[in-house]
Design a protein around this motif. Structure first.
Motif, PDB file in Angstrom:
ATOM      1  N   LEU A 116       6.674   5.818   0.624  1.00  0.00           N
ATOM      2  CA  LEU A 116       5.726   6.619   1.408  1.00  0.00           C
ATOM      3  C   LEU A 116       6.415   7.295   2.589  1.00  0.00           C
ATOM      4  O   LEU A 116       6.168   8.461   2.890  1.00  0.00           O
ATOM      5  CB  LEU A 116       4.572   5.727   1.901  1.00  0.00           C
TER       6      LEU A 116
ATOM      7  N   ALA B 107       3.186   8.460  -4.010  1.00  0.00           N
ATOM      8  CA  ALA B 107       4.424   8.552  -3.229  1.00  0.00           C
ATOM      9  C   ALA B 107       5.564   9.148  -4.054  1.00  0.00           C
ATOM     10  O   ALA B 107       6.419   9.868  -3.529  1.00  0.00           O
ATOM     11  CB  ALA B 107       4.813   7.165  -2.718  1.00  0.00           C
TER      12      ALA B 107
ATOM     13  N   VAL C 180       2.967   5.717   8.041  1.00  0.00           N
ATOM     14  CA  VAL C 180       2.351   4.563   7.366  1.00  0.00           C
ATOM     15  C   VAL C 180       1.801   3.582   8.400  1.00  0.00           C
ATOM     16  O   VAL C 180       2.507   3.178   9.324  1.00  0.00           O
ATOM     17  CB  VAL C 180       3.365   3.845   6.442  1.00  0.00           C
TER      18      VAL C 180
ATOM     19  N   VAL D  13      -0.934   7.308   5.856  1.00  0.00           N
ATOM     20  CA  VAL D  13      -1.325   6.366   4.796  1.00  0.00           C
ATOM     21  C   VAL D  13      -1.599   5.011   5.443  1.00  0.00           C
ATOM     22  O   VAL D  13      -0.752   4.440   6.121  1.00  0.00           O
ATOM     23  CB  VAL D  13      -0.233   6.234   3.717  1.00  0.00           C
TER      24      VAL D  13
ATOM     25  N   VAL E  49       1.185  12.320  -2.056  1.00  0.00           N
ATOM     26  CA  VAL E  49       1.409  12.181  -0.614  1.00  0.00           C
ATOM     27  C   VAL E  49       2.360  13.282  -0.161  1.00  0.00           C
ATOM     28  O   VAL E  49       3.403  13.504  -0.775  1.00  0.00           O
ATOM     29  CB  VAL E  49       2.000  10.789  -0.287  1.00  0.00           C
TER      30      VAL E  49
END
Length: 555
Positions: free
Chosen positions: A349, A313, A356, A328, A322
């Motif tokens: 993230l 991240a 996420v 994720v 990422v």
């Protein structure tokens, strides 16, 4: 299955009570000592720079001639992470199931221990006879295959350690709880039950593993780009779900991290995880495939889920970062005490542009039973005495209340701390005595060489920094030859604090000159005088107390 007449039985917690992890219990039957589990714990916030924590086994080393064996309930780090340390200090057989021992072997290799002759494989039907007791096992259901509970049979009844467990009626593997064996133990007579308290505060039943597989597959189906999944390396059920979902969604799977790769290879070799040969691709080949055809499995260096994800991240991971459009999935729950780290990683993230999946979808369920399952275990075992284990103190208290709900008397429920000895005789139980217990800290390759003094110094350094004072003295002519030179790290910014440091240097010079003049050429007293004078002056000026390190050189 009662063994010869037993006089004395003791149960001692060397870890795993008042904390999550570091599980280690000692069962004494007359002169024989049996160990159940030897785990590690991830360091708490104030353990600066420490990698992992394992139990203090001084008591076992003092009684080495009486220690007969170690029994391992399952292959999680919290239960096998300290086995290498026990094997370095004691030459005893270590009993575990096939998978558990395979993971222990990997652990021993990390510490350069090649001798595996003391590792003895058992299964849930094994029975091992010792002079004082017989030991049997029963299959439990947990988030790693080959999990067992341990029963030590004595003439006063058996001491039963459940290990970590849940009662999952639709498990993803054939590892179903051996309920008939548990009930049989209860009918024979259980003197004391030691039972998993991790989810003692959570009502109802824990969700089944069968729910998770479809949730992971659905989340993968709905993702437009790459899917990165973070799991606990030792959660085999979750890894199998990810593999199944990747096959279902026609995605190739890449593995990030040596730890995850080792776990996967061991599990595939032993047949605990099933995977098609062409599914897994090297990380280097990711660019050859379109993003919607890729899934990536990751974990941290110690098997915890967030280690590598955090670096990805921040865009500081060596192999993978990422990017915008990634999905994720965090198929894990935070370890107690690590909730803030979890929250911050999720925030990072989102900042990196990821979608996420965590919490709002059931992509993870606990491997530990909730309140109704814990009550079922108590009802099956019908113990005379009960010790809640494997949890923080509040979880032990909650588990104790559940035992009262199923009819146990408060006096029969024993809430113990690390080092406590519970002493059973024919018609009585006694607590109060203690043995040495605590933490052995592992930092890098050093095992136990970092203690409270080193941690205290690290804490001081982290709070107010350090001030190093270097003075060179000519002892023969009784004068200061060079310095005092003052070096500041983490205390003040030198360029903005010249006056403060100049005045500090002056104070040191005056003390050194006075000592020379008074012929007090004792380095320890000179250092003490410098430390005290600077400490007082700097606190008055800054309200900070840096660590002051005087270095005296002599010409």
């Amino acid at each position: 299955m009662n063994s010869k007449h037993t006089e004395n039985i003791k149960v001692i917690a060397l870890g795993g009570v008042g904390e999550i992890g570091k599980n280690m219990f000692v069962i004494e039957v007359d002169e024989d000592l049996f160990i159940v589990d030897a785990g590690l714990m991830h360091p708490e916030g104030e353990m600066l720079g420490i990698d992992v924590v394992i139990p203090d086994i001084s008591y076992l080393i003092e009684n080495r001639s009486r220690v007969k064996a170690m029994f391992l309930t399952h292959g999680h780090e919290e239960n096998i992470g300290g086995v290498f340390y026990v094997m370095q200090k004691l030459s005893i057989p270590v009993y575990g199931t096939k998978l558990t021992l395979a993971l222990v072997v990997e652990k021993l290799k990390e510490y350069g221990m090649k001798n595996q002759s003391l590792l003895k494989e058992i299964d849930s039907d094994s029975k091992i006879e010792f002079d004082s007791a017989a030991v049997t096992f029963f299959r439990t259901n947990h988030s790693i295959p080959d999990s067992v509970g341990v029963a030590v049979h004595t003439s006063l009844g058996s001491i039963v350690h459940t290990g970590d467990f849940k009662f999952d009626q639709t498990p993803t593997s054939n590892h179903v709880s051996d309920i008939s064996k548990m009930a049989a133990l209860g009918d024979e007579g259980v003197l004391c039950l030691l039972s998993d308290s991790t989810n003692a505060e959570k009502p109802g039943y824990s969700a089944s593993e069968s729910v998770v597989g479809s949730e992971i597959a659905t989340a993968m189906y709905n993702a437009d780009g790459r899917v990165i999944i973070a799991v606990f390396a030792s959660n085999y059920s979750r890894i199998q779900h990810v593999i199944n979902a990747a096959i279902e969604n026609n995605r190739k799977l890449a593995i990030v991290g040596k730890n995850m790769m080792n776990v996967l290879q061991t599990a595939i070799k032993l047949g605990y995880i099933h995977v098609q040969e062409d599914l897994i691709i090297p990380l280097q080949e990711l660019e050859k495939h379109p993003h919607h055809k890729i899934a990536i499995l990751t974990t941290g260096t110690n098997g915890e889920p967030l280690g590598a994800l955090n670096r990805m991240a921040r865009h500081s991971h060596k192999q993978l970062n990422v990017t915008e459009g990634d999905t994720v999935m965090i198929a894990a729950t935070p370890l107690p005490g690590h909730e803030l780290e979890f929250s911050k990683t999720i925030d990072l993230l989102y900042r990196a542009g990821a979608n996420v999946v965590f919490g709002q979808k059931q992509v993870h369920v606990s491997g530990h039973g909730n309140q109704e399952e814990l009550k079922l275990m108590l009802n099956l075992m019908k113990p005379k005495y009960f010790i809640p284990i494997n949890g923080e103190y509040k979880m032990q208290v909650a588990h104790g209340k559940l035992a009262q709900q199923v009819g146990m008397n408060k006096k029969e429920i024993l809430l113990i701390e690390k080092g406590d000895v519970v002493h059973f005789k024919e018609n009585s139980v006694r607590t109060g005595s203690k043995v040495t217990s605590g933490n052995v800290l592992i930092d890098g390759l050093g095992v136990g060489d970092v203690g409270n003094i080193v941690l205290r110094d690290r804490r001081l350094l982290s709070q107010d920094g350090i001030l190093i004072v270097v003075v060179t003295l000519d002892k023969a002519n009784k004068r200061v030859v060079a310095g005092p030179e003052i070096i500041s790290r983490g205390f003040v910014y030198v360029r903005e604090s010249e006056e403060l440091l100049d005045k500090s240097a002056l104070i040191v010079k005056e003390i050194a000159d006075k000592c020379m003049k008074d012929r007090l050429i004792e380095w320890s007293s000179l250092k003490l005088n410098i430390r005290e004078a600077l400490n007082q002056y700097l606190y008055e000026r800054t309200k900070r107390r840096p660590m002051i390190l005087p270095i005296i050189m002599e010409v």
